[in-house]
Design an enzyme around this catalytic site. Structure first.
Site, PDB file in Angstrom:
ATOM      1  N   ASP A   1      -2.448  -6.682 -14.914  1.00  0.00           N
ATOM      2  CA  ASP A   1      -3.018  -6.198 -16.173  1.00  0.00           C
ATOM      3  C   ASP A   1      -2.535  -4.811 -16.569  1.00  0.00           C
ATOM      4  OD1 ASP A   1      -4.320  -4.711 -14.266  1.00  0.00           O
ATOM      5  OD2 ASP A   1      -6.360  -5.169 -14.962  1.00  0.00           O
TER       6      ASP A   1
ATOM      7  N   LEU B   1      -3.161  -2.035 -15.098  1.00  0.00           N
ATOM      8  CA  LEU B   1      -4.188  -1.022 -14.872  1.00  0.00           C
ATOM      9  C   LEU B   1      -4.580  -0.944 -13.406  1.00  0.00           C
ATOM     10  CD1 LEU B   1      -6.557  -1.878 -17.869  1.00  0.00           C
ATOM     11  CD2 LEU B   1      -4.963   0.055 -17.746  1.00  0.00           C
TER      12      LEU B   1
ATOM     13  N   GLY C   1       1.613  -7.588   8.342  1.00  0.00           N
ATOM     14  CA  GLY C   1       0.357  -7.175   7.729  1.00  0.00           C
ATOM     15  C   GLY C   1       0.576  -6.418   6.434  1.00  0.00           C
TER      16      GLY C   1
ATOM     17  N   VAL D   1       3.997  -5.632   4.023  1.00  0.00           N
ATOM     18  CA  VAL D   1       4.062  -5.976   2.599  1.00  0.00           C
ATOM     19  C   VAL D   1       4.362  -4.726   1.779  1.00  0.00           C
ATOM     20  CG1 VAL D   1       2.773  -6.889   0.626  1.00  0.00           C
ATOM     21  CG2 VAL D   1       2.510  -7.949   2.882  1.00  0.00           C
ATOM     22  N   ASN D   2       3.735  -3.612   2.137  1.00  0.00           N
ATOM     23  CA  ASN D   2       3.993  -2.352   1.449  1.00  0.00           C
ATOM     24  C   ASN D   2       5.452  -1.934   1.590  1.00  0.00           C
ATOM     25  OD1 ASN D   2       4.253   0.829   1.866  1.00  0.00           O
ATOM     26  ND2 ASN D   2       2.655   0.459   0.351  1.00  0.00           N
ATOM     27  N   GLU D   3       5.998  -2.048   2.804  1.00  0.00           N
ATOM     28  CA  GLU D   3       7.407  -1.703   3.029  1.00  0.00           C
ATOM     29  C   GLU D   3       8.321  -2.542   2.144  1.00  0.00           C
ATOM     30  OE1 GLU D   3       8.343  -2.200   7.110  1.00  0.00           O
ATOM     31  OE2 GLU D   3       7.535  -0.262   7.731  1.00  0.00           O
TER      32      GLU D   3
ATOM     33  N   GLU E   1      -1.035   2.791   4.960  1.00  0.00           N
ATOM     34  CA  GLU E   1      -0.036   3.697   5.516  1.00  0.00           C
ATOM     35  C   GLU E   1      -0.406   5.140   5.173  1.00  0.00           C
ATOM     36  OE1 GLU E   1       2.633   2.359   7.463  1.00  0.00           O
ATOM     37  OE2 GLU E   1       1.163   0.750   7.211  1.00  0.00           O
TER      38      GLU E   1
ATOM     39  N   GLY F   1       0.909  -3.316   5.889  1.00  0.00           N
ATOM     40  CA  GLY F   1       1.946  -2.300   5.982  1.00  0.00           C
ATOM     41  C   GLY F   1       3.332  -2.875   5.762  1.00  0.00           C
TER      42      GLY F   1
END
Length: 299
Positions: free
Chosen positions: A214, A216, A63, A67-69, A270, A65
């Site tokens: 972009d 931003l 999920g 992908v974030n890791e 997270e 999380g």
């Protein structure tokens, strides 16, 4: 033979559909090497291992999380050695994948991971952490995929429920300062959303025009309001601008927040708490495999 390194969230590693898709991809002559994460430090270790082994593309299955890791681990790898990243969405909420039109079918997502083109995209540093999707602060930090729909409706535009929900659940505004390029906001904040991509909280659209390449962030700040001010709040949610009285929307490449008490925050879902945080976009710092119809890149 093409080689990819698949890193699976341990909770999803036994998924029969995933195992079947990997076997079929191997039958097509693709060398899919599998690793599994069980603990928080496994992802950085496995990403470093992939770099040492000369792997050029990593596929993560899990999920937001997970992908974030992966993004957090990759951002610490020297840019020239940094592998490309692909995603198989297997979480409760797959907000980043959904916003970027990554297929929810495991087989289709794996095919994209193997055959798709990688594009350079941004991620955002928050102190020593990073996120690729959305950071939500204050009231917004409480909004997750498991949050009651009445609460999430606010972030989807159904703000008529907000006053009652805030009272019922006892949410209190947070007092502090936010400094961005060209401006500063001092006072109470009910919700802050700092968006690299578009969706959070299980499909709620926080930044409908955000682009992930972009340089931003799209920023939305909501300050406290009284019940009779609700129509104005709804109007401003539906028509965001920098000049809103209650809902302020802008874009920036960096911002700093300073609060007397630690601000509840989540980075791609997270949890994180800190009194002072500097957010800074890392332009085109990751190479991400995306479909041709991805709406969040400038092409």
């Amino acid at each position: 033979m093409k080689t990819i390194r698949a890193i699976l969230n341990g909770k999803k590693a036994g998924n029969p559909e995933l195992r079947d898709a990997i076997m079929k991809m191997r039958d097509r002559g693709v060398d899919v090497q599998v690793r599994v994460t069980w603990e928080s430090q496994d992802m950085p270790r496995l990403v470093k291992e992939a770099v040492t082994d000369g792997i050029e593309r990593i596929v993560v299955a899990g999920g937001d999380g997970t992908v974030n890791e992966a993004a957090s681990a990759l951002i610490h790898i020297d840019h020239e050695s940094r592998p490309e990243l692909a995603i198989i969405p297997l979480g409760t909420a797959n907000d980043f994948a959904t916003a970027n039109h990554i297929p929810d079918s495991i087989a289709d997502a794996l095919t994209l991971a193997v055959e798709g083109q990688a594009l350079s995209v941004d991620c955002v540093k928050a102190n020593d952490r990073c996120f690729i999707n959305v950071a939500a602060a204050g009231f917004g930090a409480e909004v997750t995929a498991e949050t009651p729909v009445e609460l999430k409706n606010f972030l989807g535009g159904g703000a008529y429920t907000l006053t009652g929900v805030v009272k019922a659940l006892g949410f209190k505004p947070y007092d502090g300062s936010i400094t961005i390029e060209g401006g500063r906001y001092d006072g109470e904040m009910l919700l802050g959303a700092f968006c690299n991509s578009r969706l959070a909280g299980g499909g709620q659209q926080l930044a409908p025009n955000a682009m992930i390449d972009d340089g931003l962030m799209d920023l939305t700040l909501v300050r406290p309001f009284l019940p009779h001010e609700l129509p104005k709040v709804i109007e401003e949610i539906n028509n965001p601008s920098e000049k809103g009285e209650f809902v302020k929307h802008t874009r920036a490449s960096w911002l700093e927040i300073d609060f007397p008490n630690p601000l509840p925050l989540n980075l791609d879902g997270e949890p994180y708490h800190s009194r002072k945080i500097r957010f800074e976009v890392q332009p085109k710092s990751l190479k991400l495999v995306l479909p041709k119809d991805c709406p969040c890149v400038t092409h």
